[in-house]
Design a protein around this motif. Structure first.
Motif, PDB file in Angstrom:
ATOM      1  N   CYS A 134      -9.101  -3.450  -3.584  1.00  0.00           N
ATOM      2  CA  CYS A 134      -8.790  -2.216  -2.833  1.00  0.00           C
ATOM      3  C   CYS A 134      -8.328  -2.542  -1.419  1.00  0.00           C
ATOM      4  CB  CYS A 134     -10.025  -1.318  -2.770  1.00  0.00           C
ATOM      5  SG  CYS A 134     -10.507  -0.567  -4.346  1.00  0.00           S
ATOM      6  N   LEU A 135      -8.987  -3.491  -0.808  1.00  0.00           N
ATOM      7  CA  LEU A 135      -8.693  -3.811   0.585  1.00  0.00           C
ATOM      8  C   LEU A 135      -7.410  -4.624   0.747  1.00  0.00           C
ATOM      9  CD1 LEU A 135     -12.380  -4.520   1.401  1.00  0.00           C
ATOM     10  CD2 LEU A 135     -11.031  -2.769   2.512  1.00  0.00           C
ATOM     11  N   ALA A 136      -7.049  -5.362  -0.303  1.00  0.00           N
ATOM     12  CA  ALA A 136      -5.829  -6.171  -0.238  1.00  0.00           C
ATOM     13  C   ALA A 136      -4.592  -5.392  -0.669  1.00  0.00           C
ATOM     14  CB  ALA A 136      -5.981  -7.414  -1.110  1.00  0.00           C
ATOM     15  N   ALA A 137      -4.791  -4.235  -1.309  1.00  0.00           N
ATOM     16  CA  ALA A 137      -3.676  -3.488  -1.899  1.00  0.00           C
ATOM     17  C   ALA A 137      -2.540  -3.198  -0.919  1.00  0.00           C
ATOM     18  CB  ALA A 137      -4.202  -2.189  -2.509  1.00  0.00           C
ATOM     19  N   PRO A 138      -2.809  -2.739   0.306  1.00  0.00           N
ATOM     20  CA  PRO A 138      -1.688  -2.448   1.217  1.00  0.00           C
ATOM     21  C   PRO A 138      -0.791  -3.648   1.490  1.00  0.00           C
ATOM     22  CG  PRO A 138      -3.704  -1.444   2.021  1.00  0.00           C
ATOM     23  CD  PRO A 138      -4.096  -2.337   0.877  1.00  0.00           C
ATOM     24  N   LEU A 139      -1.359  -4.857   1.507  1.00  0.00           N
ATOM     25  CA  LEU A 139      -0.545  -6.042   1.756  1.00  0.00           C
ATOM     26  C   LEU A 139       0.409  -6.307   0.589  1.00  0.00           C
ATOM     27  CD1 LEU A 139      -3.143  -8.454   3.390  1.00  0.00           C
ATOM     28  CD2 LEU A 139      -1.305  -7.190   4.512  1.00  0.00           C
ATOM     29  N   PHE A 140      -0.079  -6.048  -0.637  1.00  0.00           N
ATOM     30  CA  PHE A 140       0.780  -6.250  -1.799  1.00  0.00           C
ATOM     31  C   PHE A 140       1.876  -5.179  -1.881  1.00  0.00           C
ATOM     32  CE2 PHE A 140      -3.098  -8.486  -3.235  1.00  0.00           C
ATOM     33  CZ  PHE A 140      -2.531  -9.703  -3.539  1.00  0.00           C
ATOM     34  N   GLN A 141       1.665  -4.077  -1.187  1.00  0.00           N
ATOM     35  CA  GLN A 141       2.645  -2.989  -1.179  1.00  0.00           C
ATOM     36  C   GLN A 141       3.595  -3.090   0.009  1.00  0.00           C
ATOM     37  OE1 GLN A 141       0.121   0.473  -1.199  1.00  0.00           O
ATOM     38  NE2 GLN A 141      -0.652   0.053  -3.253  1.00  0.00           N
ATOM     39  N   GLY A 142       3.571  -4.248   0.690  1.00  0.00           N
ATOM     40  CA  GLY A 142       4.484  -4.473   1.797  1.00  0.00           C
ATOM     41  C   GLY A 142       4.044  -3.889   3.111  1.00  0.00           C
TER      42      GLY A 142
END
Length: 289
Positions: A134-142
């Motif tokens: 959940c916490l890493a998701a924004p990084l994978f979304q650019g």
């Protein structure tokens, strides 16, 4: 609750609040300089404590190689990667991603050391994975720089490698002195990087940066690393690593209180999952080494 079970709680507080402390210091002190001064001063403090209390400062010849490798992996590479992680992304996200370390440790301890994954540890592993996802998701979304993902993972893998190495090659002798020498190894690495990068020490510092550096040296470096090696010596690599899952939660709360960061709803869901995973490990019976 026995004193040994209080160590994960102490580490969560000591290392958790170190994240905003380092972020504050980075506003006025270059990254390699922070690690060189912090690790070096922490080492000297522990050596002074060892000398005052008459503890042995000698290291058996057979322990020098394990001490060098552990110092480089557990402390040196880890700390350098962490400081650049904080320069690349928010303190909250850097803290959480760095603490994928317990997940890697449990997996690699199972694969290479034969440590079993029981039901409670398995549930903690799943919850921790969900929370960190959940916490890493924004990084994978650019929504952030790639370095904000790479540096925390380098830190996590370095700490994992050092933890497993110390279980295979335990270091004998006085624990306070050994911790100090490992900090010196990491300080030397940071000093070399300091020279190569051409950094300079600031002539003056603000009061809040002095307070942040003081906390970083005394509590988050000298005291916390001593407690960590006590924990690692007492329990299996996987169990010791899983107890650190609460540290990023404290780091995030500290970042909110001290430097004004505000997590999203997805972040809060991740914090809840990580905290649940930490609770399963901190308040259960750890597997002895």
């Amino acid at each position: 609750m026995s004193p040994i079970r209080l160590i994960p709680v102490a580490l969560a507080l000591l290392w958790g609040f170190n994240w905003p402390a380092v972020k504050i210091a980075l506003a006025e002190v270059p990254p390699f300089a922070i690690r060189m001064v912090g690790l070096g001063a922490g080492a000297l403090l522990l050596l002074a404590v060892a000398a005052v209390f008459g503890r042995s400062l000698k290291v058996p010849r057979k322990d020098w190689r394990p001490l060098l490798v552990a110092g480089l992996l557990n402390i040196g590479v880890f700390n350098l990667a962490v400081v650049f992680a904080q320069l690349s992304t928010s303190t909250s996200r850097a803290a959480i991603l760095t603490f994928t370390m317990p997940l890697w440790s449990v997996l690699f301890a199972y694969l290479f050391l034969g440590e079993r994954i029981d039901a409670r540890k398995g549930v903690a592993l799943v919850l921790g994975t969900v929370g960190i996802g959940c916490l890493a998701a924004p990084l994978f979304q650019g929504q952030g720089a790639l370095a904000g993902l790479i540096f925390p993972l380098v830190a996590a893998l370095s700490w994992t490698a050092g933890t497993l190495y110390m279980k295979v090659h335990p270091i004998t002798g006085d624990r306070v002195s050994n911790t100090a020498y490992q900090l010196l190894v990491a300080a030397a690495l940071s000093g070399l990087c300091f020279l190569v990068a051409g950094e300079t020490l600031p002539a003056t510092l603000s009061g809040k940066v002095w307070l942040a550096l003081g906390y970083h040296v005394v509590f988050a470096t000298a005291m916390a690393y001593l407690l960590w090696f006590i924990l690692l010596n007492r329990f299996s690599a996987g169990s010791a690593a899983l107890t650190t899952l609460a540290i990023p939660v404290v780091g995030v709360l500290g970042a909110m209180a001290l430097i004004g960061e505000r997590p999203s709803l997805l972040d809060l869901a991740g914090f809840a999952a990580v905290l649940a995973a930490a609770s399963l490990t901190m308040f259960s019976r750890p597997e002895a080494a």
